[in-house]
Design an enzyme around this catalytic site. Structure first.
Site, PDB file in Angstrom:
ATOM      1  N   LYS A  60      -0.779   6.905  13.608  1.00 41.33           N
ATOM      2  CA  LYS A  60      -2.213   6.657  13.796  1.00 41.33           C
ATOM      3  C   LYS A  60      -2.948   7.961  14.101  1.00 41.33           C
ATOM      4  CE  LYS A  60      -2.395   2.138  13.182  1.00 41.33           C
ATOM      5  NZ  LYS A  60      -2.958   1.585  11.945  1.00 41.33           N
ATOM      6  N   ILE A  69      -5.806  -5.798  20.561  1.00 44.55           N
ATOM      7  CA  ILE A  69      -6.548  -6.873  19.894  1.00 44.55           C
ATOM      8  C   ILE A  69      -5.611  -8.066  19.721  1.00 44.55           C
ATOM      9  CG2 ILE A  69      -7.924  -7.484  17.859  1.00 44.55           C
ATOM     10  CD1 ILE A  69      -9.090  -5.101  19.513  1.00 44.55           C
ATOM     11  N   TYR A 116       4.446   4.778  15.835  1.00 47.32           N
ATOM     12  CA  TYR A 116       3.136   4.152  15.607  1.00 47.32           C
ATOM     13  C   TYR A 116       2.023   5.109  16.052  1.00 47.32           C
ATOM     14  CZ  TYR A 116      -0.565   0.559  15.888  1.00 47.32           C
ATOM     15  OH  TYR A 116      -1.722  -0.175  15.735  1.00 47.32           O
ATOM     16  N   ALA A 139       2.111   8.354  16.463  1.00 45.32           N
ATOM     17  CA  ALA A 139       2.064   9.576  15.637  1.00 45.32           C
ATOM     18  C   ALA A 139       1.406   9.292  14.290  1.00 45.32           C
ATOM     19  CB  ALA A 139       3.479  10.115  15.438  1.00 45.32           C
ATOM     20  N   VAL A 141       0.815  -1.229   0.000  1.00 47.05           N
ATOM     21  CA  VAL A 141       0.000   0.000   0.000  1.00 47.05           C
ATOM     22  C   VAL A 141       0.844   1.272   0.000  1.00 47.05           C
ATOM     23  CG1 VAL A 141      -2.052  -1.040   1.072  1.00 47.05           C
ATOM     24  CG2 VAL A 141      -0.296   0.024   2.533  1.00 47.05           C
ATOM     25  N   ASN A 144      -6.769  -0.889   6.334  1.00 50.25           N
ATOM     26  CA  ASN A 144      -6.439  -1.659   7.538  1.00 50.25           C
ATOM     27  C   ASN A 144      -4.963  -2.072   7.584  1.00 50.25           C
ATOM     28  OD1 ASN A 144      -7.076  -3.762   9.792  1.00 50.25           O
ATOM     29  ND2 ASN A 144      -6.176  -4.960   8.122  1.00 50.25           N
TER      30      ASN A 144
END
Ligand code: NAP
Length: 245
Positions: A157, A186, A153, A155, A62, A88
């Site tokens: 998100k 999760i 991570y 920053a 991606v 995702n």
């Protein structure tokens, strides 16, 4: 009327796989994106087809524009225009801030933020032509609160949440909703680095007393994609067991 089409990136494992399965069970035709786990994605697509849902696996990174363009063309040719994009695909890393290399920082943003940018830009022209669509970005509660040893991570998100809110305002008048889910901890491969005591401590800190499952998040994605999500845009929905309120 044709069944709607969903493109879920990072659908070979974990949350993306659960979302792809749940969407398929609920009448969506599904393209399952993957990077390395081709066999898992193809097996999942085959299982969905066996249960009567039109599905196929499509590989690519991606963070690379040409690969996203190729994947989106393949989805359109195979299933039709994308009605739902689920951004995702993601990576995680735990490190002290001072130990993060510039390359690791850039990779985190390339996959999380630039990846979502590429995917949104590739599917939006079709959504605009058709006068509607849904985008769900998978952020994290750490993007809301910040997490120690996960600064890059967190920053990235947080940037994804900002992108969600801004894009929602821009494309709302065209009938397109853009929302985030911001999951808590999760139980997927992404948490494999946690040992048993860390997992127990995290479950303990969660008011609902357990780690989340991929299905917990998939249900939130399905909600935002469906009728119930019609009047939600620019929102952050947080399946986190009460960890962050
Ligand atoms: P996971 O089990 O590690 O799966 C990650 C998925 O992303 C895999 O399908 C992987 O594909 C794909 N991927 C990684 N880099 C990619 C790239 N450059 N291009 C395309 N695909 C790529 O992770 P997960 O726990 O399901 O996480 C899914 C999303 O939820 C991520 O955005 C993550 O940040 C977010 N999230 C997870 C948690 C948690 O606690 N697990 C909490 C909050 C948010 P391959 O397997 O094919 O390589």
């Amino acid at each position: 009327m044709r069944s709607p089409v969903a493109f879920v990136t990072g659908a070979s494992r974990g949350i993306g796989l659960a979302a792809a399965r749940l969407l398929g069970e609920n009448g969506w035709r599904v393209a399952l994106g993957y990077l390395h786990s081709r066999t898992q994605a193809e097996d999942a697509a085959a299982a969905l087809r066996e249960s009567g849902c039109d599905a196929f696996a499509v590989g690519g990174d991606v963070s690379v524009r040409e690969e996203v363009e190729r994947m989106c063309r393949a989805v359109e040719e195979r299933l039709g225009g994308v009605d739902l994009l689920v951004n995702n695909a993601g990576i995680a890393q735990q490190k002290l801030f001072g130990d993060i290399t510039p390359e690791e920082w850039e990779r985190m943003f390339a996959v999380t933020v630039t990846g979502a940018f590429h995917c949104c830009q590739c599917v939006l022209p079709g959504m605009l032509r058709r006068g509607g669509g849904r985008i769900v970005n998978v952020a994290s509660m750490w993007g809301q609160t910040g997490a120690s040893c996960e600064v890059h991570y967190s920053a990235a998100k947080a940037a994804l949440i900002g992108m969600t809110r801004a894009l929602a305002k821009e494309v709302g008048p065209s009938g397109i909703t853009v929302n985030c889910v911001a999951p808590g901890v999760i139980d997927t491969d992404m948490c494999a680095m946690l040992d048993a005591s860390a997992r127990a401590a995290l479950a303990d800190e969660t008011p609902l007393g357990r780690l989340g499952t991929p299905l917990d998040v998939a249900r939130a994605i399905l909600f935002l994609a469906g009728e119930g999500g019609s009047f939600f845009t620019g929102q952050v929905l947080s399946p986190n067991g009460g960890f962050v309120i």
